[in-house]
Design a protein around this motif. Sequence first.
Motif, short mmCIF file in Angstrom:
data_model
loop_
_atom_site.label_atom_id
_atom_site.label_comp_id
_atom_site.label_asym_id
_atom_site.label_seq_id
_atom_site.Cartn_x
_atom_site.Cartn_y
_atom_site.Cartn_z
N CYS A 230 0.85 -1.19 0.00
CA CYS A 230 0.00 0.00 0.00
C CYS A 230 0.88 1.23 0.00
O CYS A 230 1.85 1.29 0.77
CB CYS A 230 -0.80 0.10 1.30
N GLU B 73 -6.50 0.94 4.38
CA GLU B 73 -6.57 -0.07 3.30
C GLU B 73 -5.67 -1.25 3.67
O GLU B 73 -6.05 -2.42 3.54
CB GLU B 73 -6.10 0.56 1.99
N TRP C 211 -6.74 -5.19 4.70
CA TRP C 211 -6.22 -6.37 3.99
C TRP C 211 -5.67 -7.39 4.99
O TRP C 211 -5.95 -8.58 4.90
CB TRP C 211 -5.13 -5.94 3.00
#
Length: 194
Positions: free
Chosen positions: A160, A172, A176
């Motif tokens: 990321c 984000e 994950w």
Amino acid sequence: MGLFDKLAGWLGLKKKEVHVLCLGLDNSGKTTIINKLKPSNAQTQDIVPTIGFSIEKFKTSSLSFTVFDMSGQGRYRNLWEHYYKEGQAIIFVIDSSDKLRMVVAKEELDTLLNHPDIKHRRLPILFFANKMDLRDAISSVKVSQLLSLENIKDKPWHICASDALKGEGLQEGVDWLQDQITQSDSSNEDMRDK
Ligand code: G3D
């Protein structure tokens, strides 16, 4: 896991504890990232260099993370391996603007991936290509190429782009990581149920 525990997990009453190792060279932004992931009332305003390592905690919707923030300073890096067995996931932070030390970051990553306590385990690895706000920063795709991440075949990984100062990209990544850990838990449970 019993039905009650599962139910409590689904209802958010009980969060599963996960141990995460946060690794990367010094100054890459590890402490800043972990600090931003903590609830706002627990965040520190002054980030001081980590000596050895520090232990921090933060929660997501279903997991409670205990993070070992390992100092990236050269003389402490040999401490990392003593905690590898403890780790159930890894966060590896890269300063995307530090092109000169990208080779050193790759060496550290390769040493980590070849360590006997890591090598044969299917640990999820979340990479933060950090400091994306800086003009010199290279893209997360370029970071991933320079670190040869495509060669990691036996572990789920994800990269990321992040700006830890603003907190961008962090959620984000953690979403994950949470998905990976919960998925591997449910597949382990399915195996046990068979
Ligand atoms: P470390 O724990 O990996 O050693 P730190 O790194 O979290 O201590 O961060 C090192 C320096 O980088 C800090 O600056 C911190 O504010 C800065 N930093 C961390 N993340 C980012 C980012 O995404 N963008 C920018 N521009 N800077 C970042 P100081 O000045 O305190 O040394």
